[in-house]
Design a protein around this motif. Structure first.
Motif, PDB file in Angstrom:
ATOM      1  N   VAL A 233      -4.381 -10.708  -7.527  1.00 40.60           N
ATOM      2  CA  VAL A 233      -3.254 -10.214  -6.767  1.00 40.60           C
ATOM      3  C   VAL A 233      -1.992 -10.415  -7.592  1.00 40.60           C
ATOM      4  O   VAL A 233      -1.737 -11.506  -8.087  1.00 40.60           O
ATOM      5  N   THR A 234      -1.191  -9.370  -7.767  1.00 42.18           N
ATOM      6  CA  THR A 234       0.002  -9.481  -8.584  1.00 42.18           C
ATOM      7  C   THR A 234       0.974 -10.458  -7.948  1.00 42.18           C
ATOM      8  O   THR A 234       0.991 -10.645  -6.733  1.00 42.18           O
ATOM      9  N   PRO A 235       1.870 -11.101  -8.756  1.00 40.84           N
ATOM     10  CA  PRO A 235       2.814 -12.075  -8.218  1.00 40.84           C
ATOM     11  C   PRO A 235       3.772 -11.477  -7.188  1.00 40.84           C
ATOM     12  O   PRO A 235       4.386 -12.196  -6.418  1.00 40.84           O
ATOM     13  N   ASP A 236       3.923 -10.145  -7.167  1.00 46.59           N
ATOM     14  CA  ASP A 236       4.883  -9.517  -6.277  1.00 46.59           C
ATOM     15  C   ASP A 236       4.388  -9.400  -4.838  1.00 46.59           C
ATOM     16  O   ASP A 236       5.144  -9.005  -3.967  1.00 46.59           O
TER      17      ASP A 236
ATOM     18  N   ILE B 130      -2.130  16.108  -7.933  1.00 54.65           N
ATOM     19  CA  ILE B 130      -2.177  14.656  -7.997  1.00 54.65           C
ATOM     20  C   ILE B 130      -0.949  14.132  -7.255  1.00 54.65           C
ATOM     21  O   ILE B 130       0.179  14.394  -7.684  1.00 54.65           O
ATOM     22  N   PRO B 131      -1.107  13.420  -6.141  1.00 47.98           N
ATOM     23  CA  PRO B 131       0.060  12.885  -5.437  1.00 47.98           C
ATOM     24  C   PRO B 131       0.924  12.050  -6.378  1.00 47.98           C
ATOM     25  O   PRO B 131       0.416  11.201  -7.118  1.00 47.98           O
ATOM     26  N   ALA B 132       2.222  12.302  -6.352  1.00 42.78           N
ATOM     27  CA  ALA B 132       3.116  11.766  -7.374  1.00 42.78           C
ATOM     28  C   ALA B 132       3.049  10.248  -7.506  1.00 42.78           C
ATOM     29  O   ALA B 132       3.074   9.714  -8.623  1.00 42.78           O
TER      30      ALA B 132
ATOM     31  N   SER C 114      -2.180   1.859 -11.024  1.00 45.79           N
ATOM     32  CA  SER C 114      -1.960   1.053 -12.236  1.00 45.79           C
ATOM     33  C   SER C 114      -1.373  -0.314 -11.911  1.00 45.79           C
ATOM     34  O   SER C 114      -1.295  -1.179 -12.794  1.00 45.79           O
ATOM     35  N   GLY C 115      -0.926  -0.518 -10.653  1.00 44.77           N
ATOM     36  CA  GLY C 115      -0.394  -1.814 -10.252  1.00 44.77           C
ATOM     37  C   GLY C 115       1.102  -1.854 -10.071  1.00 44.77           C
ATOM     38  O   GLY C 115       1.668  -2.913  -9.811  1.00 44.77           O
ATOM     39  N   THR C 116       1.770  -0.706 -10.188  1.00 38.32           N
ATOM     40  CA  THR C 116       3.216  -0.640 -10.014  1.00 38.32           C
ATOM     41  C   THR C 116       3.550  -0.431  -8.541  1.00 38.32           C
ATOM     42  O   THR C 116       3.077   0.517  -7.925  1.00 38.32           O
ATOM     43  N   GLN C 117       4.372  -1.311  -7.995  1.00 42.22           N
ATOM     44  CA  GLN C 117       4.754  -1.199  -6.596  1.00 42.22           C
ATOM     45  C   GLN C 117       6.012  -0.356  -6.446  1.00 42.22           C
ATOM     46  O   GLN C 117       6.863  -0.321  -7.330  1.00 42.22           O
ATOM     47  N   PRO C 118       6.162   0.342  -5.300  1.00 40.56           N
ATOM     48  CA  PRO C 118       7.395   1.097  -5.044  1.00 40.56           C
ATOM     49  C   PRO C 118       8.596   0.164  -4.969  1.00 40.56           C
ATOM     50  O   PRO C 118       8.451  -1.043  -4.729  1.00 40.56           O
ATOM     51  N   GLU C 119       9.781   0.714  -5.150  1.00 44.08           N
ATOM     52  CA  GLU C 119      10.997  -0.105  -5.114  1.00 44.08           C
ATOM     53  C   GLU C 119      11.142  -0.843  -3.794  1.00 44.08           C
ATOM     54  O   GLU C 119      11.574  -1.991  -3.765  1.00 44.08           O
ATOM     55  N   GLY C 120      10.785  -0.191  -2.710  1.00 45.92           N
ATOM     56  CA  GLY C 120      10.904  -0.841  -1.409  1.00 45.92           C
ATOM     57  C   GLY C 120       9.729  -1.727  -1.049  1.00 45.92           C
ATOM     58  O   GLY C 120       9.674  -2.268   0.055  1.00 45.92           O
ATOM     59  N   GLY C 121       8.777  -1.879  -1.958  1.00 43.94           N
ATOM     60  CA  GLY C 121       7.597  -2.686  -1.689  1.00 43.94           C
ATOM     61  C   GLY C 121       6.476  -1.866  -1.074  1.00 43.94           C
ATOM     62  O   GLY C 121       6.658  -0.704  -0.699  1.00 43.94           O
ATOM     63  N   LEU C 122       5.331  -2.477  -0.973  1.00 41.58           N
ATOM     64  CA  LEU C 122       4.164  -1.799  -0.413  1.00 41.58           C
ATOM     65  C   LEU C 122       4.285  -1.643   1.091  1.00 41.58           C
ATOM     66  O   LEU C 122       4.888  -2.473   1.771  1.00 41.58           O
ATOM     67  N   ASP C 123       3.696  -0.562   1.611  1.00 37.82           N
ATOM     68  CA  ASP C 123       3.547  -0.398   3.046  1.00 37.82           C
ATOM     69  C   ASP C 123       2.092  -0.027   3.326  1.00 37.82           C
ATOM     70  O   ASP C 123       1.263   0.023   2.409  1.00 37.82           O
ATOM     71  N   ALA C 124       1.771   0.233   4.591  1.00 38.64           N
ATOM     72  CA  ALA C 124       0.378   0.497   4.957  1.00 38.64           C
ATOM     73  C   ALA C 124      -0.152   1.777   4.332  1.00 38.64           C
ATOM     74  O   ALA C 124      -1.361   1.942   4.196  1.00 38.64           O
ATOM     75  N   HIS C 125       0.738   2.689   3.958  1.00 35.76           N
ATOM     76  CA  HIS C 125       0.305   3.921   3.301  1.00 35.76           C
ATOM     77  C   HIS C 125       0.036   3.690   1.817  1.00 35.76           C
ATOM     78  O   HIS C 125      -0.971   4.144   1.280  1.00 35.76           O
ATOM     79  N   ALA C 126       0.932   2.968   1.153  1.00 33.98           N
ATOM     80  CA  ALA C 126       0.818   2.774  -0.296  1.00 33.98           C
ATOM     81  C   ALA C 126      -0.219   1.727  -0.672  1.00 33.98           C
ATOM     82  O   ALA C 126      -0.676   1.695  -1.820  1.00 33.98           O
ATOM     83  N   VAL C 127      -0.611   0.880   0.271  1.00 36.69           N
ATOM     84  CA  VAL C 127      -1.492  -0.237  -0.091  1.00 36.69           C
ATOM     85  C   VAL C 127      -2.874   0.239  -0.532  1.00 36.69           C
ATOM     86  O   VAL C 127      -3.524  -0.409  -1.364  1.00 36.69           O
TER      87      VAL C 127
END
Length: 217
Positions: A6-9, A163-165, A172-185
């Motif tokens: 699990v990434t530190p973020d 390919i969804p943007a 690859s492990g990069t989180q969105p600026e606002g952090g993960l949500d239930a859709h992005a997880v």
């Protein structure tokens, strides 16, 4: 999954909470439809409306069951550490969850046991495959060159395939600026599974065909 994967973020607790939210999102719609159907049965005396309600309840119950069986394998523990899962079971839950009048599944993977995290990765990639053909189409799931032991290749074709943007970066492990949500997880979790399994995931597009390759690193 160990803490090291699990990434530190994001903490393990936050990741678990987001995955639970994702599972609830997948099943709440058919469960809600069952409740609506039961309310119609309680309030309506007309035979034709009761038939419609019973059909809705039956269809929604099958859909809820299929989604629960899929998410149990894709996100759940699926046995103890070191457990294996039959690719035939993976095919069954993918067809139950995703195959319908809009989406056809071509599955050419052999029926064999694979490490559970590899199969969980495959199931999560199938979910991502569905997002690449928003208007429906065909999803072909097959072994990588050299056999299923070397990984998987998913090829999606259909009108407006893309390919969804945000997906490649999340995998690859990069989180969105606002952090993960239930859709992005979900794509983020797929990336965790890939790295845990020693698999490199890549996306490519040629016209109306999108390819996701998951190859042993």
């Amino acid at each position: 999954m160990t803490d090291a994967s699990v990434t530190p973020d994001i903490s393990a607790l936050d990741l678990a909470a987001l995955l639970c939210s994702r599972v609830c999102h997948d099943v709440i719609s058919p469960v809600g439809a069952i409740v609506n159907g039961l309310e119609v049965l309680e309030d309506e005396d007309a035979a034709d409306m009761r038939d419609v309600a019973l059909d809705l309840i039956a269809k929604s119950a099958r859909q809820a069951s299929a989604r629960l069986q899929f998410t149990r394998l894709a996100f759940g523990a699926a046995g103890s550490a070191g457990a294996t899962i039959d690719l035939g079971d993976a095919e069954a839950v993918v067809r139950g969850m995703m195959e319908d009048s809009r989406v056809a599944i071509d599955w050419t993977l052999p029926r064999e046991l694979q490490p559970k995290n590899r199969v969980k990765l495959l199931l999560n990639l199938c979910l991502l495959a569905g997002t690449t053909i928003p208007r429906g189409g065909r999803i072909a799931v097959g072994p990588a060159p050299g056999g299923a032991g070397m990984g998987f290749v998913l090829s999606m074709s259909g009108a407006s395939a893309r390919i969804p943007a945000a997906v490649p970066a999340l995998v690859s492990g990069t989180q969105p600026e606002g952090g993960l949500d239930a859709h992005a997880v979900q794509p983020f979790y797929a990336g965790l599974l890939a790295r845990e399994s020693g698999i490199k995931v890549a996306f490519a597009q040629d016209g109306d065909t999108v390819v996701i390759s998951a190859l042993a690193a």
